[in-house]
Enzyme design. Structure first.
Site, PDB file in Angstrom:
ATOM      1  N   ALA A  35      38.209  51.426  44.367  1.00 41.71           N
ATOM      2  CA  ALA A  35      38.725  50.401  45.275  1.00 41.71           C
ATOM      3  C   ALA A  35      39.192  49.189  44.478  1.00 41.71           C
ATOM      4  CB  ALA A  35      37.651  49.998  46.275  1.00 41.71           C
ATOM      5  N   CYS A  36      40.304  48.631  44.934  1.00 41.15           N
ATOM      6  CA  CYS A  36      40.892  47.487  44.238  1.00 41.15           C
ATOM      7  C   CYS A  36      41.122  46.348  45.212  1.00 41.15           C
ATOM      8  CB  CYS A  36      42.203  47.888  43.581  1.00 41.15           C
ATOM      9  SG  CYS A  36      43.506  48.273  44.770  1.00 41.15           S
TER      10      CYS A  36
END
Length: 103
Positions: free
Chosen positions: A15-16
């Site tokens: 996840a970013c």
């Protein structure tokens, strides 16, 4: 606290937040490392985490609270540095050896 046996992991999401490319690099590296275990690796924004059983989310430690809020069912594995963080090796070891993973 969500947990999963490493041998049951079928998908890891990196996840970013900002989309600067660092997490894409992590996802690419993990894709190569986890392919031999039949684990799919994907890369998506932290606010778009899916509702999937058995989901493992890998994200920078600064995003971990948001990941846990967005996907309370997921096992969230935080890391501190984008290259060579011990969390990457620990994740691979848990998958390879069937060890438990916990948020």
């Amino acid at each position: 606290m969500p947990s999963i046996n490493g041998s049951a992991v079928k998908k890891v999401i990196v996840a970013c937040d900002a989309g600067m490319g660092s997490s894409v690099m992590v996802a690419s590296n993990l894709k190569s490392r986890l392919k031999q275990y039949g684990v799919e690796v994907d890369h998506i924004p932290v606010n778009q985490l899916p509702e999937e059983p058995g989901l493992v989310v890998l994200c920078h430690q600064g995003l971990a609270p948001r990941a846990q809020q967005t996907a309370p069912h997921a096992v969230v594995v935080p890391f501190a540095i984008f290259m060579g963080d011990p969390a990457f090796a620990a994740l691979e070891k848990a998958i390879a050896d069937g060890e438990p993973l916990e948020s």
